[in-house]
Write an enzyme that holds these catalytic residues in place. Structure first.
Site, PDB file in Angstrom:
ATOM      1  N   LYS A 126       0.793  -1.238   0.000  1.00  0.00           N
ATOM      2  CA  LYS A 126       0.000   0.000   0.000  1.00  0.00           C
ATOM      3  C   LYS A 126       0.823   1.283   0.000  1.00  0.00           C
ATOM      4  O   LYS A 126       0.383   2.335   0.478  1.00  0.00           O
ATOM      5  CB  LYS A 126      -1.008   0.028   1.179  1.00  0.00           C
ATOM      6  CG  LYS A 126      -1.839  -1.208   1.363  1.00  0.00           C
ATOM      7  CD  LYS A 126      -2.249  -1.890   0.088  1.00  0.00           C
ATOM      8  CE  LYS A 126      -3.319  -1.140  -0.690  1.00  0.00           C
ATOM      9  NZ  LYS A 126      -3.549  -1.857  -2.005  1.00  0.00           N
ATOM     10  N   SER A 127       2.008   1.207  -0.575  1.00  0.00           N
ATOM     11  CA  SER A 127       2.920   2.352  -0.530  1.00  0.00           C
ATOM     12  C   SER A 127       3.119   3.019  -1.887  1.00  0.00           C
ATOM     13  O   SER A 127       3.964   3.904  -2.012  1.00  0.00           O
ATOM     14  CB  SER A 127       4.273   1.890   0.027  1.00  0.00           C
ATOM     15  OG  SER A 127       4.095   1.317   1.307  1.00  0.00           O
ATOM     16  N   HIS A 157       7.058  -7.478  -2.185  1.00  0.00           N
ATOM     17  CA  HIS A 157       6.814  -6.842  -0.887  1.00  0.00           C
ATOM     18  C   HIS A 157       7.750  -7.415   0.184  1.00  0.00           C
ATOM     19  O   HIS A 157       7.556  -7.168   1.372  1.00  0.00           O
ATOM     20  CB  HIS A 157       5.368  -7.068  -0.429  1.00  0.00           C
ATOM     21  CG  HIS A 157       4.345  -6.284  -1.185  1.00  0.00           C
ATOM     22  ND1 HIS A 157       4.544  -4.978  -1.578  1.00  0.00           N
ATOM     23  CD2 HIS A 157       3.087  -6.617  -1.607  1.00  0.00           C
ATOM     24  CE1 HIS A 157       3.456  -4.556  -2.222  1.00  0.00           C
ATOM     25  NE2 HIS A 157       2.574  -5.525  -2.252  1.00  0.00           N
ATOM     26  N   SER A 186      -4.796   2.471   4.398  1.00  0.00           N
ATOM     27  CA  SER A 186      -4.951   1.866   3.084  1.00  0.00           C
ATOM     28  C   SER A 186      -4.951   0.335   3.195  1.00  0.00           C
ATOM     29  O   SER A 186      -5.739  -0.356   2.528  1.00  0.00           O
ATOM     30  CB  SER A 186      -3.817   2.347   2.166  1.00  0.00           C
ATOM     31  OG  SER A 186      -3.949   1.807   0.873  1.00  0.00           O
ATOM     32  N   PHE A 197      -7.692  -2.457   2.224  1.00  0.00           N
ATOM     33  CA  PHE A 197      -7.266  -3.513   1.293  1.00  0.00           C
ATOM     34  C   PHE A 197      -7.564  -4.894   1.872  1.00  0.00           C
ATOM     35  O   PHE A 197      -8.038  -5.795   1.167  1.00  0.00           O
ATOM     36  CB  PHE A 197      -5.775  -3.347   0.985  1.00  0.00           C
ATOM     37  CG  PHE A 197      -5.290  -4.245  -0.122  1.00  0.00           C
ATOM     38  CD1 PHE A 197      -5.882  -4.220  -1.371  1.00  0.00           C
ATOM     39  CD2 PHE A 197      -4.225  -5.105   0.092  1.00  0.00           C
ATOM     40  CE1 PHE A 197      -5.429  -5.051  -2.398  1.00  0.00           C
ATOM     41  CE2 PHE A 197      -3.761  -5.931  -0.930  1.00  0.00           C
ATOM     42  CZ  PHE A 197      -4.371  -5.913  -2.172  1.00  0.00           C
ATOM     43  N   MET A 244      -5.252   6.266 -13.769  1.00  0.00           N
ATOM     44  CA  MET A 244      -5.068   4.861 -13.380  1.00  0.00           C
ATOM     45  C   MET A 244      -6.351   4.263 -12.820  1.00  0.00           C
ATOM     46  O   MET A 244      -6.644   3.087 -13.034  1.00  0.00           O
ATOM     47  CB  MET A 244      -3.899   4.725 -12.401  1.00  0.00           C
ATOM     48  CG  MET A 244      -2.551   4.884 -13.111  1.00  0.00           C
ATOM     49  SD  MET A 244      -1.117   4.725 -12.049  1.00  0.00           S
ATOM     50  CE  MET A 244      -1.320   3.089 -11.342  1.00  0.00           C
ATOM     51  N   ARG A 287      -8.358   3.772  -4.304  1.00  0.00           N
ATOM     52  CA  ARG A 287      -9.308   4.230  -3.276  1.00  0.00           C
ATOM     53  C   ARG A 287      -9.333   5.755  -3.204  1.00  0.00           C
ATOM     54  O   ARG A 287     -10.305   6.385  -3.595  1.00  0.00           O
ATOM     55  CB  ARG A 287      -8.901   3.603  -1.937  1.00  0.00           C
ATOM     56  CG  ARG A 287      -9.971   3.586  -0.866  1.00  0.00           C
ATOM     57  CD  ARG A 287      -9.420   2.951   0.404  1.00  0.00           C
ATOM     58  NE  ARG A 287      -8.231   3.670   0.868  1.00  0.00           N
ATOM     59  CZ  ARG A 287      -8.240   4.708   1.710  1.00  0.00           C
ATOM     60  NH1 ARG A 287      -9.389   5.132   2.210  1.00  0.00           N
ATOM     61  NH2 ARG A 287      -7.111   5.312   2.058  1.00  0.00           N
ATOM     62  N   LYS A 288      -8.255   6.386  -2.703  1.00  0.00           N
ATOM     63  CA  LYS A 288      -8.228   7.854  -2.605  1.00  0.00           C
ATOM     64  C   LYS A 288      -6.953   8.450  -3.193  1.00  0.00           C
ATOM     65  O   LYS A 288      -6.984   9.520  -3.778  1.00  0.00           O
ATOM     66  CB  LYS A 288      -8.348   8.275  -1.145  1.00  0.00           C
ATOM     67  CG  LYS A 288      -9.742   8.119  -0.573  1.00  0.00           C
ATOM     68  CD  LYS A 288      -9.886   8.906   0.723  1.00  0.00           C
ATOM     69  CE  LYS A 288     -11.300   8.801   1.282  1.00  0.00           C
ATOM     70  NZ  LYS A 288     -11.396   9.419   2.616  1.00  0.00           N
TER      71      LYS A 288
HETATM   72  P1  A3P Z   1      -5.153   4.530  -0.868  1.00  0.00           P
HETATM   73  O1  A3P Z   1      -5.756   3.248  -0.405  1.00  0.00           O
HETATM   74  O2  A3P Z   1      -4.689   5.386   0.263  1.00  0.00           O
HETATM   75  O3  A3P Z   1      -5.995   5.274  -1.832  1.00  0.00           O
HETATM   76  P2  A3P Z   1      -0.071  -0.287  -3.696  1.00  0.00           P
HETATM   77  O4  A3P Z   1      -0.086  -0.122  -5.172  1.00  0.00           O
HETATM   78  O5  A3P Z   1       1.296  -0.315  -3.088  1.00  0.00           O
HETATM   79  O6  A3P Z   1      -0.963  -1.385  -3.240  1.00  0.00           O
HETATM   80  O7  A3P Z   1      -0.686   1.069  -3.089  1.00  0.00           O
HETATM   81  C1  A3P Z   1      -2.042   1.388  -3.247  1.00  0.00           C
HETATM   82  C2  A3P Z   1      -2.250   2.821  -2.814  1.00  0.00           C
HETATM   83  O8  A3P Z   1      -1.655   3.699  -3.775  1.00  0.00           O
HETATM   84  C3  A3P Z   1      -3.719   3.188  -2.708  1.00  0.00           C
HETATM   85  O9  A3P Z   1      -3.792   4.160  -1.677  1.00  0.00           O
HETATM   86  C4  A3P Z   1      -3.944   3.757  -4.099  1.00  0.00           C
HETATM   87  O10 A3P Z   1      -5.081   4.568  -4.200  1.00  0.00           O
HETATM   88  C5  A3P Z   1      -2.672   4.560  -4.276  1.00  0.00           C
HETATM   89  N1  A3P Z   1      -2.389   4.873  -5.684  1.00  0.00           N
HETATM   90  C6  A3P Z   1      -2.395   4.040  -6.746  1.00  0.00           C
HETATM   91  N2  A3P Z   1      -2.128   4.698  -7.890  1.00  0.00           N
HETATM   92  C7  A3P Z   1      -1.919   5.987  -7.545  1.00  0.00           C
HETATM   93  C8  A3P Z   1      -1.607   7.178  -8.275  1.00  0.00           C
HETATM   94  N3  A3P Z   1      -1.456   7.160  -9.588  1.00  0.00           N
HETATM   95  N4  A3P Z   1      -1.497   8.337  -7.578  1.00  0.00           N
HETATM   96  C9  A3P Z   1      -1.655   8.351  -6.245  1.00  0.00           C
HETATM   97  N5  A3P Z   1      -1.947   7.276  -5.501  1.00  0.00           N
HETATM   98  C10 A3P Z   1      -2.084   6.104  -6.132  1.00  0.00           C
END
Ligand code: A3P
Length: 293
Positions: free
Chosen positions: A48-49, A108, A138, A142, A232, A257-258
């Site tokens: 989630k980073s 990961h 996040s 998830f 995206m 999500r956000k």
């Molecule tokens: P949130 O749940 O806070 O919205 P990962 O890809 O490591 O699983 O991370 C997912 C997180 O990155 C989610 O955060 C997702 O919305 C955010 N994310 C994915 N694409 C993004 C983008 N283009 N810009 C900003 N955040 C993005």
């Protein structure tokens, strides 16, 4: 390859001392046996980073503006997830072994558990770290939607488990610090999610430079547009809507999500925040790595 029977929300298992998704643990031998190639590019993160975001950026850079190429498959096909294994889908190592072009590998794994072959081959590695409070929020959502995880429990319970490192891939603190220390000796570009949000083009330039590629402003602008959160979220090849319903349920919470900094303020109570801050100070006392919240 032995297959575990279909079951949603299998319990966490431990490999090399690290908690991992139950299904992933069954496939661990194949991860250990994996052969990296010298031109593999590794994208490493705690969950989630910003993994998917960086994966999309790197695939765009390697595709040199070919938008047909960047739509050739879902993000988990273009950038396979090394340790991925759930019933009825190809594993990460199966997908990777089939690729005959330059590979981008997602992982990961904490740095101490990463298969040694990546260091032997001196693979370029991009690590993305995100502030702990937004990560745990996040990750909670998830866990709710990706039903290959155990039940997250209440927010309060999940926060406690996260602090204790009792979630898949273990302690966030150990993860971000371990990779931060490794960057002194290894070929690692360490990027912060908050920096990407603040100035995506600056960070895209850094990735070009790290990969040894020449870029034009025009190319960077195009990649910036194509990898924005909205682009995206609307892109079926990036937003994980193509994975089977037995893996993710986007009606519970969308994968995209956000995509902001500071959503933790909508989740942490004042008491949880004080407790977390005190714990955080202790865990981060031995590092100069800092985050913006
Ligand atoms: P949130 O749940 O806070 O919205 P990962 O890809 O490591 O699983 O991370 C997912 C997180 O990155 C989610 O955060 C997702 O919305 C955010 N994310 C994915 N694409 C993004 C983008 N283009 N810009 C900003 N955040 C993005």
């Amino acid at each position: 390859r032995p297959r575990v029977t279909m079951s949603s929300r299998p319990p966490i298992k431990y490999v090399s001392g690290m908690p991992i998704l139950g299904d992933f643990a069954e496939n661990w031998e194949n991860v250990k046996r994996f052969q990296a190639r010298a031109d593999d590019i590794l994208i490493a993160t705690y969950p989630k980073s910003g993994t998917t975001w960086m994966s999309e950026i790197v695939d765009h850079i390697l595709s040199e503006g070919d938008t047909v190429r960047t739509k050739r498959g879902a993000i988990y096909e273009r950038v396979p997830f090394l340790e991925y294994a759930v019933p009825d889908m190809p594993t990460g190592t199966e997908r990777l072994n089939l690729l005959d072009c330059q590979r981008v590998v997602k992982t990961h794994l904490p740095v101490e558990i990463l298969p040694k072959c990546f260091w032997d081959e001196k693979c370029k590695t991009i690590y993305i770290a995100r502030n702990a409070k937004d990560v745990v929020v996040s990750y909670f959502h998830f866990y709710r939607m990706a039903i290959v995880h155990p039940e997250p429990g209440t927010w309060e319970e999940f926060l406690q488990n996260f602090m204790e490192g009792k979630v898949a891939f273990g302690s966030w603190f150990n993860h971000v610090k371990g990779w931060w220390n490794a960057r002194k000796e290894k070929n690692i570009l360490y990027i912060l999610y908050e920096d990407m949000l603040e100035n995506p083009k600056r960070e895209i330039h850094k990735v070009f430079e790290f990969l040894g590629k020449k870029e034009s402003e025009d190319e960077v602008e195009k990649i910036h547009q194509a990898t924005s959160f909205q682009a995206m979220k609307n892109n079926p090849m990036a937003n994980y809507t193509s994975v089977p319903g037995s893996v993710m349920d986007h009606s519970v919470s969308p994968f995209m999500r956000k995509g902001i900094c500071g959503d933790w303020k909508n989740h942490f109570t004042v008491a949880q925040n004080e407790m977390f801050d005190a714990f955080y100070r202790k865990e981060m006392a031995d590092t100069d790595l800092t985050f913006r919240f």
